[in-house]
Design an enzyme around this catalytic site. Structure first.
Site, PDB file in Angstrom:
ATOM      1  N   HIS A  49      11.582  -5.418  -3.299  1.00 46.76           N
ATOM      2  CA  HIS A  49      10.609  -5.133  -4.344  1.00 46.76           C
ATOM      3  C   HIS A  49      10.238  -3.651  -4.336  1.00 46.76           C
ATOM      4  O   HIS A  49      10.469  -2.939  -3.357  1.00 46.76           O
ATOM      5  CB  HIS A  49       9.368  -6.010  -4.107  1.00 46.76           C
ATOM      6  N   VAL A  77       7.684  -1.911  -3.807  1.00 46.29           N
ATOM      7  CA  VAL A  77       6.831  -1.315  -2.776  1.00 46.29           C
ATOM      8  C   VAL A  77       7.460  -1.366  -1.384  1.00 46.29           C
ATOM      9  O   VAL A  77       6.875  -0.873  -0.418  1.00 46.29           O
ATOM     10  CB  VAL A  77       5.439  -1.992  -2.719  1.00 46.29           C
ATOM     11  N   LYS A  78       8.650  -1.944  -1.261  1.00 47.13           N
ATOM     12  CA  LYS A  78       9.249  -2.076   0.058  1.00 47.13           C
ATOM     13  C   LYS A  78       9.920  -0.764   0.495  1.00 47.13           C
ATOM     14  O   LYS A  78      10.226   0.108  -0.314  1.00 47.13           O
ATOM     15  CB  LYS A  78      10.267  -3.218   0.052  1.00 47.13           C
ATOM     16  N   ASN A  79      10.183  -0.663   1.809  1.00 45.64           N
ATOM     17  CA  ASN A  79      10.828   0.549   2.361  1.00 45.64           C
ATOM     18  C   ASN A  79      12.137   0.849   1.656  1.00 45.64           C
ATOM     19  O   ASN A  79      12.473   1.998   1.396  1.00 45.64           O
ATOM     20  CB  ASN A  79      11.129   0.359   3.845  1.00 45.64           C
ATOM     21  N   LEU A  80      12.921  -0.199   1.443  1.00 45.71           N
ATOM     22  CA  LEU A  80      14.184  -0.098   0.709  1.00 45.71           C
ATOM     23  C   LEU A  80      14.029  -0.932  -0.550  1.00 45.71           C
ATOM     24  O   LEU A  80      13.791  -2.136  -0.472  1.00 45.71           O
ATOM     25  CB  LEU A  80      15.341  -0.614   1.568  1.00 45.71           C
TER      26      LEU A  80
END
Length: 402
Positions: free
Chosen positions: A192, A194-197
């Protein structure tokens, strides 16, 4: 205003997405398949299927395992609603258990107390990108094999409770020298925004089942199940004269597009040697600033056998109430710094309260939640921005508690 977690969209990402658009493959195609293989190589798991969300991945794996009415799935009370919702979708019962006071993750002792003959799946959640105690959890399902009552062919084949890791936060984290995705039967990542990747929206199922399962065969079946039950995907149908297909079951529509995979390929290429270095530096700056003040409880994110992936910085403030926490957050926002809370526990949500769940039954979960504030962590957060966040937090705590 310092935002909470904007995605990193730069010229490299834009160029790769543009190349995907110009290639003619904008749905599932060669980039998605390449991304899947690179995830498996990175994580060390056996096969990977990319989908449009982690939520879809969790539900698909529950359905693949035959989870349904009368079954129970153990999960932490401290998680996002998606972890529980997929259990409800399958007609099974979510069994919430309390978490550790130290790291927000599911308590192994509480899992063991909840296991019974109806338990089909344990769903640990790697909160904030910090791995759960997988050696102990994997040992638990072996220990309680005699309680297991299989109903489906896959349940009979596994012969025990399945461990389905909600690894939505933990791509790149490691435990006992192995990456998340290779730590148990199956793990599901989120990509998603907002995730790191990120892939804008997306997720992946990391298959890692023991023998006698053939993970390649499971992957092929899941490709069909997640594309309407159609036995040929778009790539296969482009072969000359290969247009005819069949629907072999009533499947779902969960596939990842090549536009999403294009973002993911760039993100993965620079993940360890760029993204994670920056996120780790932000964590270390926060740690250095807040360790000086006894009012703050720093998040656990690294031990001798665990390294988190620096997804969230869940700062806790000692001895405060939920009302005080909310007031502190308002003050921080008034300093033009965005913060968040991860998460409002699922048993506190109206739908689950109406089913009879009560947050009072999970005292550690509530204590952690009532004192937690998630601070901004993202690639473009500068050292000056970090200092602004630190100043806003300290001044806001001073104002409310003094």
């Amino acid at each position: 205003m310092i935002p909470f977690s904007p995605p990193r969209i730069d010229d490299k990402i834009i160029a790769e997405v543009t190349a995907a658009l110009k290639s003619g493959w904008i749905t599932t195609g060669p980039r998605t398949k390449e991304f899947e293989k690179k995830i498996s190589a990175y994580c060390g798991n056996k096969n990977t299927l990319c989908l449009n969300s982690a939520t879809a991945g969790l539900e698909i794996m529950l359905r693949w395992f035959g989870v349904g009415e009368g079954d129970e799935v153990i999960l932490p009370a401290y998680t996002y609603s998606a972890t529980a919702n997929v259990v409800i979708h399958c007609g099974a019962k979510p069994v919430f258990v309390d978490v550790n006071a130290s790291d927000f993750n599911i308590s192994v002792a509480n899992i063991e107390r909840a296991i019974n003959q109806h338990t089909k799946v344990i769903m640990p959640v790697d909160f904030a990108g910090y791995p759960c105690d997988y050696d102990e959890i994997n040992a638990l399902v072996e220990k309680h094999k005699l309680l297991f009552r299989p109903k489906s062919d896959n349940q009979k084949k596994l012969g025990r409770i399945m461990v389905l890791s909600d690894s939505a936060h933990s791509f790149g984290a490691s435990y006992t020298g192995k990456k998340c995705g290779s730590l148990t039967d199956v793990s599901v990542f989120s990509f998603h925004a907002v995730k790191n990747l990120t892939t804008a929206e997306g997720g992946a199922i990391a298959l890692n089942f023991p023998a006698p399962f053939d993970n390649e065969e499971i992957y092929k079946y899941l490709c069909v199940l997640t594309l309407h039950g159609q036995n040929k995907d778009a790539l296969a149908k482009t072969q000359k004269g290969n247009w005819k297909y069949d629907i072999i079951e009533a499947g779902y529509k969960c596939n990842m597009t090549d536009l999403s995979a294009a973002i993911g390929l760039i993100e993965l290429e620079r993940y360890d040697n760029d993204t994670q270095l920056k996120r780790k530096a932000i964590f270390e700056a926060y740690n250095k600033a807040f360790a000086k003040d006894a009012r703050f409880q720093l998040p656990e994110h690294e031990t001798a056998n665990k390294t988190g992936c620096y997804h969230l910085y869940p700062l806790r403030i000692k001895g405060i109430t939920e009302v005080q926490r909310d007031a502190i957050m308002k003050e921080i926002f008034d300093c033009d710094v965005s913060v968040n809370v991860h998460f409002i526990p699922v048993p506190a949500m109206t739908y689950y309260k109406n089913l009879g769940y009560d947050l009072k039954d999970y005292p550690t979960t509530y204590d952690n939640f009532s004192r937690e504030i998630s601070l901004p962590v993202y690639y473009d957060l500068s050292a000056d921005n970090v200092q602004t966040v630190v100043n806003a937090v300290i001044s806001s705590v001073d104002k409310i508690l003094n």
